[in-house]
Scaffold this active site. Structure first.
Site, PDB file in Angstrom:
ATOM      1  N   LYS A   1       4.015   9.650  -2.783  1.00  0.00           N
ATOM      2  CA  LYS A   1       4.013   9.084  -1.433  1.00  0.00           C
ATOM      3  C   LYS A   1       4.379  10.136  -0.381  1.00  0.00           C
ATOM      4  CE  LYS A   1       2.591   4.982  -2.363  1.00  0.00           C
ATOM      5  NZ  LYS A   1       1.263   4.527  -1.883  1.00  0.00           N
TER       6      LYS A   1
ATOM      7  N   ILE B   1      -0.279  -6.114  -0.009  1.00  0.00           N
ATOM      8  CA  ILE B   1      -0.497  -5.487   1.285  1.00  0.00           C
ATOM      9  C   ILE B   1      -1.988  -5.329   1.581  1.00  0.00           C
ATOM     10  CG2 ILE B   1      -0.236  -3.319   2.562  1.00  0.00           C
ATOM     11  CD1 ILE B   1       2.543  -3.039   1.256  1.00  0.00           C
TER      12      ILE B   1
ATOM     13  N   ASP C   1     -11.796  -3.987  -4.668  1.00  0.00           N
ATOM     14  CA  ASP C   1     -10.762  -4.013  -5.696  1.00  0.00           C
ATOM     15  C   ASP C   1     -11.419  -3.736  -7.038  1.00  0.00           C
ATOM     16  OD1 ASP C   1      -7.668  -5.271  -5.608  1.00  0.00           O
ATOM     17  OD2 ASP C   1      -8.576  -5.187  -7.598  1.00  0.00           O
TER      18      ASP C   1
ATOM     19  N   SER D   1       2.672  -7.405  -7.423  1.00  0.00           N
ATOM     20  CA  SER D   1       3.067  -6.193  -8.147  1.00  0.00           C
ATOM     21  C   SER D   1       4.586  -6.056  -8.189  1.00  0.00           C
ATOM     22  CB  SER D   1       2.443  -4.952  -7.507  1.00  0.00           C
ATOM     23  OG  SER D   1       2.900  -4.772  -6.183  1.00  0.00           O
TER      24      SER D   1
ATOM     25  N   ARG E   1      12.356   6.598  -9.034  1.00  0.00           N
ATOM     26  CA  ARG E   1      11.042   6.616  -8.375  1.00  0.00           C
ATOM     27  C   ARG E   1      10.554   8.060  -8.244  1.00  0.00           C
ATOM     28  NH1 ARG E   1      11.227   2.247  -9.676  1.00  0.00           N
ATOM     29  NH2 ARG E   1      10.993   0.275  -8.493  1.00  0.00           N
TER      30      ARG E   1
ATOM     31  N   TYR F   1       6.598   8.453  -8.227  1.00  0.00           N
ATOM     32  CA  TYR F   1       6.114   7.596  -7.146  1.00  0.00           C
ATOM     33  C   TYR F   1       6.490   8.190  -5.793  1.00  0.00           C
ATOM     34  CZ  TYR F   1       5.544   3.505  -4.119  1.00  0.00           C
ATOM     35  OH  TYR F   1       5.174   2.650  -3.106  1.00  0.00           O
TER      36      TYR F   1
END
Length: 248
Positions: free
Chosen positions: A149, A19, A38, A182, A142, A145
């Site tokens: 988020k 992305i 990066d 990923s 998840r 994670y």
């Protein structure tokens, strides 16, 4: 059609692949001066016309120094992130701390470093990459994670509310499952752990998308261009689902 980001300066994190890379390329195509960053600068090769920079978003010092060198910008896109697999019982303190550091605190670092320049200019757009997982619905395995988020949504809304009268906008994109290196790595790892064929695991990811396919990084980038540009001047503090019906 005129380039929508002509004359603007943008910084994109995690621009080496997936992305982040698609967004950096889209910003360049729309006329922006793009700093593509990066941790692995070799991954930035091939992003035409972008200013390629190594940046560890986990380092307060590196982020502060980078912001000082770049100076005031118009667009900040926070795309760095990490997907941990597991429930609360499989999430140790190390995984919890790393997930929050990369998924949330990195955005805090970047925003804190670049926001003063935006305020000085009286104009700025912050685009944070959140996720459909945790932000809009719970997903098995998840735990941390999804928690991070969801925190990104709160962070985005807080920044939007604090600076709405000072020319700075902040919005978040919640992608569904997107084709990326990923994701390929996660599929391979899960296949090994569960002793299933890779294609069977991949199909499970596809099947959870109501639209019947995985998303493309360019589809997220298209929304990131809109939110970064003047067309979205009346839009702030919002969540944008680009998820193939994932939240339905």
């Amino acid at each position: 059609m005129a380039k929508r980001l002509q004359g603007k300066v943008a910084v994109v994190t995690a621009a080496g692949q997936g992305i982040g890379r698609a967004i950096a390329e889209a910003y360049v195509a729309e006329g922006a001066t793009v700093y593509a960053t990066d941790l692995d600068v070799s991954k930035l090769e091939g992003i035409a016309k972008a200013k390629k920079r190594k940046l560890d978003v986990l380092s307060d010092k590196q982020v502060a120094n980078f912001a000082e060198k770049v100076g005031p910008i118009d667009i900040l896109c926070n795309a760095a992130g990490y997907v941990h697999h597991g429930t609360v019982l499989e999430t140790d303190d190390k995984a919890w701390d790393f997930s929050f550091d990369l998924n949330v605190r990195s955005m805090h670092r970047m925003i804190k470093a670049f926001l003063p320049g935006m305020l000085e200019k009286g104009n700025g757009a912050i685009v944070n990459i959140a996720s459909g997982a945790g932000s809009v619905r719970g997903i098995p395995n998840r735990y941390v994670y999804g928690t991070t988020k969801a925190a990104v949504i709160g962070l985005t809304k807080a920044v939007a509310a604090d600076f709405i009268r000072k020319g700075v906008r902040a919005n978040a994109i919640c992608p569904g499952t997107i084709e990326s290196p990923s994701l390929d790595q996660r599929i391979e790892t899960l296949a090994q752990e569960t002793k299933q064929p890779v294609e069977k695991v991949r199909q499970a990811f596809i099947d959870r998308q109501p639209i019947g396919r995985l998303g493309k990084p360019e589809e997220i980038a298209a929304m990131a261009v809109y939110l970064a540009g003047d067309e979205a001047a009346y839009t702030t503090g919002q969540i944008f689902l680009v998820d193939g019906g994932f939240a339905l």
